[in-house]
Design a protein around this motif. Structure first.
Motif, short mmCIF file in Angstrom:
data_model
loop_
_atom_site.label_atom_id
_atom_site.label_comp_id
_atom_site.label_asym_id
_atom_site.label_seq_id
_atom_site.Cartn_x
_atom_site.Cartn_y
_atom_site.Cartn_z
N GLN A 102 -3.59 14.44 -1.29
CA GLN A 102 -4.03 13.30 -2.10
C GLN A 102 -3.81 13.56 -3.59
OE1 GLN A 102 -7.95 11.85 -1.10
NE2 GLN A 102 -7.55 11.98 1.09
N VAL A 103 -4.08 14.79 -4.03
CA VAL A 103 -3.84 15.14 -5.43
C VAL A 103 -2.35 15.03 -5.76
CG1 VAL A 103 -3.90 17.00 -7.15
CG2 VAL A 103 -5.88 16.62 -5.67
N LEU A 104 -1.50 15.51 -4.84
CA LEU A 104 -0.06 15.49 -5.08
C LEU A 104 0.51 14.08 -5.04
CD1 LEU A 104 1.18 18.66 -3.15
CD2 LEU A 104 0.53 18.42 -5.56
N GLU A 105 -0.24 13.12 -4.50
CA GLU A 105 0.18 11.72 -4.56
C GLU A 105 -0.03 11.17 -5.97
OE1 GLU A 105 1.35 9.21 -2.15
OE2 GLU A 105 2.05 11.10 -1.31
N ILE A 106 -0.96 11.78 -6.73
CA ILE A 106 -1.30 11.27 -8.06
C ILE A 106 -0.55 11.99 -9.17
CG2 ILE A 106 -3.18 10.91 -9.70
CD1 ILE A 106 -5.11 10.74 -7.40
N THR A 107 -0.40 13.30 -9.05
CA THR A 107 0.20 14.07 -10.14
C THR A 107 1.35 14.94 -9.65
OG1 THR A 107 -0.23 15.71 -11.89
CG2 THR A 107 -1.50 15.94 -9.86
N ASP A 108 2.32 15.16 -10.52
CA ASP A 108 3.45 16.04 -10.21
C ASP A 108 3.24 17.44 -10.77
OD1 ASP A 108 4.87 14.10 -8.87
OD2 ASP A 108 5.95 13.42 -10.66
N ARG A 109 2.10 17.69 -11.39
CA ARG A 109 1.88 18.99 -12.04
C ARG A 109 0.63 19.64 -11.46
NH1 ARG A 109 2.74 15.30 -16.06
NH2 ARG A 109 0.59 15.41 -16.77
N ALA A 110 0.84 20.55 -10.51
CA ALA A 110 -0.29 21.16 -9.83
C ALA A 110 0.01 22.60 -9.44
CB ALA A 110 -0.66 20.35 -8.59
N VAL A 111 -1.07 23.36 -9.26
CA VAL A 111 -1.00 24.74 -8.78
C VAL A 111 -2.04 24.89 -7.68
CG1 VAL A 111 -1.37 27.18 -9.34
CG2 VAL A 111 -0.25 25.68 -11.01
N LEU A 112 -1.65 25.50 -6.57
CA LEU A 112 -2.59 25.74 -5.47
C LEU A 112 -3.13 27.15 -5.57
CD1 LEU A 112 -3.79 24.46 -2.85
CD2 LEU A 112 -2.00 25.67 -1.61
N CYS A 113 -4.46 27.26 -5.67
CA CYS A 113 -5.12 28.57 -5.66
C CYS A 113 -5.66 28.80 -4.25
CB CYS A 113 -6.25 28.61 -6.68
SG CYS A 113 -7.19 30.15 -6.67
N ASN A 117 6.29 -0.05 2.30
CA ASN A 117 7.00 0.39 1.10
C ASN A 117 7.43 -0.81 0.25
OD1 ASN A 117 6.86 3.19 1.42
ND2 ASN A 117 8.63 3.23 2.78
N HIS A 118 7.86 -1.89 0.92
CA HIS A 118 8.26 -3.10 0.20
C HIS A 118 7.06 -3.71 -0.53
CE1 HIS A 118 10.42 -6.79 -0.73
NE2 HIS A 118 9.41 -7.48 -0.22
N ALA A 119 5.92 -3.75 0.14
CA ALA A 119 4.70 -4.30 -0.47
C ALA A 119 4.26 -3.46 -1.66
CB ALA A 119 3.59 -4.38 0.57
N ILE A 120 4.35 -2.13 -1.52
CA ILE A 120 3.98 -1.23 -2.62
C ILE A 120 4.90 -1.47 -3.82
CG2 ILE A 120 3.96 1.18 -3.36
CD1 ILE A 120 3.04 1.92 -0.52
N ALA A 121 6.21 -1.57 -3.56
CA ALA A 121 7.17 -1.78 -4.66
C ALA A 121 6.93 -3.11 -5.36
CB ALA A 121 8.59 -1.72 -4.10
N TRP A 168 0.86 4.51 -6.70
CA TRP A 168 -0.37 5.00 -6.08
C TRP A 168 -1.48 3.96 -6.24
CZ3 TRP A 168 -5.42 6.22 -7.17
CH2 TRP A 168 -6.08 7.02 -6.22
N VAL A 169 -1.58 3.36 -7.41
CA VAL A 169 -2.59 2.32 -7.64
C VAL A 169 -2.33 1.14 -6.71
CG1 VAL A 169 -3.55 0.69 -9.32
CG2 VAL A 169 -2.95 3.02 -10.05
N ALA A 170 -1.05 0.77 -6.54
CA ALA A 170 -0.69 -0.33 -5.64
C ALA A 170 -1.14 -0.04 -4.21
CB ALA A 170 0.82 -0.57 -5.69
N LEU A 171 -0.94 1.19 -3.76
CA LEU A 171 -1.36 1.57 -2.41
C LEU A 171 -2.86 1.47 -2.26
CD1 LEU A 171 -0.66 2.68 0.38
CD2 LEU A 171 -0.82 4.99 -0.57
N ARG A 172 -3.60 1.89 -3.28
CA ARG A 172 -5.06 1.81 -3.21
C ARG A 172 -5.52 0.35 -3.15
NH1 ARG A 172 -6.55 4.56 -0.65
NH2 ARG A 172 -8.70 4.20 -1.25
#
Length: 263
Positions: free
Chosen positions: A129-140, A208-212, A230-234
């Protein structure tokens, strides 16, 4: 490791939105969010990185507690915000809404996701879910000492490749892996490591069409809104808090701030 030209002053966080969220950005180069399920040792990781340079309070207009602290690494100053421990970002609780809105609208330079290595499969729900929102992440990958005690082996390199982000094995109670975590945070924040996060691809053509289509309308109405897909999907999934934010225009005011800060 994916690399690009190093950009040590290219902080990408949304200064205006973070100030609205009550974050003091005085003398800060990069903003780091820390997310994770409850009972993953997230607070221990946070304490190890920030030491005594931290303070607590509440999120503006919420009764949810917030902890934030600072640290320096390689002559750069970092503000770290410990988000409420949650199992998801679907906004079914105030804690989830706070965590989600910080990542979505604050656009931290790096989001550190702390997971329990002994319950990795369960924890990956929040990671995705986090990776759906941001492209900058680190997994600890915390509690590796417990995983070893239970004879659990995790292929860290393959996990990193599959997720498209740095994965750092750690045992925070023993302060193991903390230096490696700091280095990974710096690499992502400065652009030395370019994340290629795994994205869910199993959606139907119709969805996907609806989201776009909805995303295009959101972009037209809210030009500065981050991650419109992501906002569209929500919205399509009936997220009441996002629906209300669109109706009352709050989504526009939240996303209208100037993005970035000069280091």
């Amino acid at each position: 490791m994916n690399t690009q030209a190093n950009c040590e002053s290219c902080a990408l966080h949304n200064k205006a939105n973070l100030v609205k969220l009550g974050i003091d950005l005085d003398q800060v180069d990069y903003v780091i969010a820390m997310a994770g399920n409850p009972n993953t040792g997230k607070s221990t990781v946070f304490n190890n990185l920030t030491g005594l340079r931290q303070h607590t309070g509440n999120w503006p207009g919420k009764t949810v507690a917030r902890a934030e602290g600072g640290f320096s690494f390689n002559e750069k100053r970092y503000k770290m915000v410990d988000l409420p421990g949650t199992y998801s970002l679907l906004s079914t609780s105030t804690d989830e809404e706070v965590a989600r809105n910080f990542i979505l609208f604050g656009q931290p330079d790096v989001t550190v996701i702390v997971v329990d290595a002994t319950r990795l499969e369960r924890n990956l729900n929040l990671v995705m879910q986090v990776l759906e929102i941001t492209d900058r992440a680190v997994l600890c990958l915390n509690l590796m000492d417990e995983a070893k005690r239970n004879n659990l082996e995790i292929d860290v390199r393959t996990l990193s490749k599959e997720l498209g982000i740095p994965v750092i094995p750690a045992a925070a109670r023993r302060r193991q892996g903390m230096n490696e975590l700091l280095q990974a945070i710096e690499d992502v924040a400065t652009g030395k490591y370019v994340c290629r996060p795994y994205k869910i691809k199993s959606r139907s053509t119709k969805l996907n069409h609806a989201i776009a289509e909805l995303s295009a309308k959101l972009t037209k109405q809210f030009p500065n809104l981050p991650n419109t897909k992501w906002v569209a999907l929500r919205l399509l999934e009936g997220d009441n808090s996002i629906i209300e934010a669109v109706r009352n225009g709050e989504l526009g005011s939240i996303s209208a701030g100037e993005s970035g800060i000069q280091a």
